[in-house]
Enzyme design. Sequence first.
Site, PDB file in Angstrom:
ATOM      1  N   HIS A 232       0.798  -1.121  -0.047  1.00  0.00           N
ATOM      2  CA  HIS A 232      -0.063  -0.030  -0.210  1.00  0.00           C
ATOM      3  C   HIS A 232       0.928   1.271   0.063  1.00  0.00           C
ATOM      4  CE1 HIS A 232      -3.605   2.392   0.804  1.00  0.00           C
ATOM      5  NE2 HIS A 232      -3.593   2.063   1.942  1.00  0.00           N
TER       6      HIS A 232
ATOM      7  N   HIS B 179      -2.007  -1.967  -9.470  1.00  0.00           N
ATOM      8  CA  HIS B 179      -3.148  -1.476  -8.655  1.00  0.00           C
ATOM      9  C   HIS B 179      -4.352  -2.416  -8.707  1.00  0.00           C
ATOM     10  CE1 HIS B 179      -5.807   1.329  -6.755  1.00  0.00           C
ATOM     11  NE2 HIS B 179      -4.710   1.783  -6.189  1.00  0.00           N
TER      12      HIS B 179
ATOM     13  N   ASP C 217       2.571   5.869  -6.502  1.00  0.00           N
ATOM     14  CA  ASP C 217       3.721   5.926  -5.595  1.00  0.00           C
ATOM     15  C   ASP C 217       4.929   5.808  -6.393  1.00  0.00           C
ATOM     16  OD1 ASP C 217       2.905   5.715  -2.983  1.00  0.00           O
ATOM     17  OD2 ASP C 217       2.172   3.470  -3.037  1.00  0.00           O
TER      18      ASP C 217
HETATM   19  N1  ACO Z   1       5.157  -6.234 -10.446  1.00  0.00           N
HETATM   20  C1  ACO Z   1       5.073  -7.556 -11.110  1.00  0.00           C
HETATM   21  N2  ACO Z   1       4.061  -8.326 -11.070  1.00  0.00           N
HETATM   22  C2  ACO Z   1       3.013  -7.799 -10.483  1.00  0.00           C
HETATM   23  C3  ACO Z   1       3.017  -6.485  -9.988  1.00  0.00           C
HETATM   24  C4  ACO Z   1       4.372  -5.908  -9.912  1.00  0.00           C
HETATM   25  N3  ACO Z   1       4.320  -4.784  -9.145  1.00  0.00           N
HETATM   26  N4  ACO Z   1       1.546  -6.206  -9.266  1.00  0.00           N
HETATM   27  C5  ACO Z   1       0.975  -7.304  -9.656  1.00  0.00           C
HETATM   28  N5  ACO Z   1       1.473  -8.283 -10.488  1.00  0.00           N
HETATM   29  C6  ACO Z   1       1.320  -9.461 -11.091  1.00  0.00           C
HETATM   30  C7  ACO Z   1       0.790 -10.575  -9.743  1.00  0.00           C
HETATM   31  O1  ACO Z   1       1.935 -11.416  -9.686  1.00  0.00           O
HETATM   32  C8  ACO Z   1      -0.164 -11.482 -10.371  1.00  0.00           C
HETATM   33  O2  ACO Z   1       0.172 -12.117 -11.166  1.00  0.00           O
HETATM   34  P1  ACO Z   1      -0.493 -13.958 -11.381  1.00  0.00           P
HETATM   35  O3  ACO Z   1      -2.036 -13.270 -11.746  1.00  0.00           O
HETATM   36  O4  ACO Z   1       0.283 -14.310 -12.657  1.00  0.00           O
HETATM   37  O5  ACO Z   1      -0.381 -14.423 -10.257  1.00  0.00           O
HETATM   38  C9  ACO Z   1      -1.173 -10.096 -11.209  1.00  0.00           C
HETATM   39  O6  ACO Z   1      -0.372  -9.239 -11.566  1.00  0.00           O
HETATM   40  C10 ACO Z   1      -2.106  -9.445 -10.282  1.00  0.00           C
HETATM   41  O7  ACO Z   1      -1.532  -9.111  -8.986  1.00  0.00           O
HETATM   42  P2  ACO Z   1      -2.429  -9.610  -7.791  1.00  0.00           P
HETATM   43  O8  ACO Z   1      -1.245  -9.395  -6.673  1.00  0.00           O
HETATM   44  O9  ACO Z   1      -3.088 -10.318  -7.624  1.00  0.00           O
HETATM   45  O10 ACO Z   1      -3.218  -7.853  -7.787  1.00  0.00           O
HETATM   46  P3  ACO Z   1      -3.548  -7.261  -6.358  1.00  0.00           P
HETATM   47  O11 ACO Z   1      -4.841  -6.318  -7.141  1.00  0.00           O
HETATM   48  O12 ACO Z   1      -3.979  -8.245  -5.304  1.00  0.00           O
HETATM   49  O13 ACO Z   1      -2.586  -6.230  -5.824  1.00  0.00           O
HETATM   50  C11 ACO Z   1      -0.889  -4.397  -5.710  1.00  0.00           C
HETATM   51  C12 ACO Z   1      -2.347  -4.946  -6.045  1.00  0.00           C
HETATM   52  C13 ACO Z   1      -0.763  -4.903  -4.215  1.00  0.00           C
HETATM   53  C14 ACO Z   1      -0.992  -2.867  -5.818  1.00  0.00           C
HETATM   54  C15 ACO Z   1       0.081  -5.265  -6.570  1.00  0.00           C
HETATM   55  O14 ACO Z   1       0.126  -4.612  -7.993  1.00  0.00           O
HETATM   56  C16 ACO Z   1       1.465  -4.854  -5.941  1.00  0.00           C
HETATM   57  O15 ACO Z   1       2.150  -5.666  -5.112  1.00  0.00           O
HETATM   58  N6  ACO Z   1       2.199  -3.899  -6.584  1.00  0.00           N
HETATM   59  C17 ACO Z   1       3.354  -3.310  -5.808  1.00  0.00           C
HETATM   60  C18 ACO Z   1       3.318  -2.704  -4.807  1.00  0.00           C
HETATM   61  C19 ACO Z   1       2.912  -1.283  -5.004  1.00  0.00           C
HETATM   62  O16 ACO Z   1       2.982  -0.488  -5.744  1.00  0.00           O
HETATM   63  N7  ACO Z   1       1.748  -1.043  -4.165  1.00  0.00           N
HETATM   64  C20 ACO Z   1       1.034   0.301  -4.154  1.00  0.00           C
HETATM   65  C21 ACO Z   1      -0.260   0.530  -4.659  1.00  0.00           C
HETATM   66  S1  ACO Z   1      -0.900   2.137  -4.889  1.00  0.00           S
HETATM   67  C22 ACO Z   1      -1.208   2.041  -3.104  1.00  0.00           C
HETATM   68  O17 ACO Z   1      -1.686   1.538  -2.311  1.00  0.00           O
HETATM   69  C23 ACO Z   1      -1.280   3.586  -2.634  1.00  0.00           C
END
Ligand code: ACO
Length: 429
Positions: free
Chosen positions: A267, A308, A365
């Site tokens: 987050h 996201h 971010d």
């Molecule tokens: N890098 C690489 N792969 C990713 C990323 C990433 N940043 N984000 C998602 N994926 C992939 C996952 O591995 C998953 O792959 P799969 O379907 O083959 O298993 C797919 O994309 C979906 O990802 P989930 O984790 O299921 O998506 P979710 O909606 O649960 O998570 C989140 C969203 C937490 C933001 C995720 O994209 C992440 O971890 N990003 C990096 C951290 C980040 O930047 N967080 C800030 C978010 S904005 C905020 O809160 C202010």
Amino acid sequence: MSDKPVILTDQNTGKSVELPIIRGTEGEPTLDIKSVAPELGYFTYDPGYAGTASCTSKITFIDGGKGILRYRGYPIEQLAESSSFLEVAFLLLNGELPNQDEYTEFVNEITYHSMVHEKLNTFISGFHFDAHPMAMMAGVVGSLAAFYHAKLDMNNPVERKLAAMRMIAKMPTLAAACYRHYMGWPSAYPLNNLSYTERFLHMMFSVPAESYKVSPVAAKAFDLLFILHADHEQNASTSTVRLVGSTGANPYACVAAGISALWGPAHGGANEEVLKMLEQIGHVSNVAKFVDKAKDRDDPFRLMGFGHRVYKNYDPRASIIREAAHEVLDELGRSDPLMDLAMELERIALEDEYFIEKKLYPNVDFYSGIIYRALGIPVSMFTVMFAIARTVGWVSQWLEQANNPSRIGRPRQVYTGPAERPYVDIEQR
Ligand code: ACO
């Protein structure tokens, strides 16, 4: 024409239930599933609440597919261009933009609530000097409940609003105090002749030994960043604030819980992680290697600041912040190799099939840390900047909930532990 309800039929028992469709002003239609458990005897399972609306709200609208974000109906791009953080705070709290008199009164009120009890400085001095500022903020903001709990009548809307205003006003003072504790500097008090962001910067960076003039470039950049971070509907920290709030807990305790949720790297903690990641990548020649690492299922590494839950398109805040980062660096007459690195990382990732297919774009971010860094904010304080701004959203959402009380938030579970078994005395184990 009103929607016909969706009929859910259990093929095992033949029982059916009608699920009314709820339509908001905009956004996806939502099924009202309240009757499923009592009528059919099933709970619904939605880990991460990816398809579940937890409340109705009039505050913020997001269309993740189109990359739209609006506060109280106003597009984020227009607010970023023309408004100010305290005007946006008034809007989020009250539902309408203020007229001149309302705005002047609001700014005055926030200004005159910006001091904190002197004992809070004693409290802060108890932390080890290198405590993470987010840990300190969660503790210090929670401790405000100890200062204001007895006097707060939660049933009185005027007092609830006062608690909300106090938090918006005091958050920069507390954030700066945490930073000064780390630096070993004496306390700095809020100056009422400064604007919200100028006051914050003055408390952050002024030292007794010399006069300090707040940079207008920095004050303007913070105002913009605070607008962009102010609210984002039912994200993890806001949902935390609402869940804690649903128990009737003190609002300062609710916001302290929100701060804890925001700290996580998935987050708001991602802004700190982005900078660490860029430093780790080190050079544009390493970008492709790290993109490959992010794609590798066996590697826990993710591109921080990418992806996201709601946006399946470019996060509109990220585009504004990217432009602002260029402007700030230009106005300060600086360049930052991490900015070049971030842009190259974005370029390569956005051309990559993995990121295209999964609709992973830069989020809020990704570029914010470049601006914070240019303005002298240490990396460990990045998420605290987010928390100052998001306090407006947290208290607006808390007020909306408190003004329209609903049931306590209490999800169920699918129990997968052992079935009943008899206790065994320790000698027999
Ligand atoms: N890098 C690489 N792969 C990713 C990323 C990433 N940043 N984000 C998602 N994926 C992939 C996952 O591995 C998953 O792959 P799969 O379907 O083959 O298993 C797919 O994309 C979906 O990802 P989930 O984790 O299921 O998506 P979710 O909606 O649960 O998570 C989140 C969203 C937490 C933001 C995720 O994209 C992440 O971890 N990003 C990096 C951290 C980040 O930047 N967080 C800030 C978010 S904005 C905020 O809160 C202010």
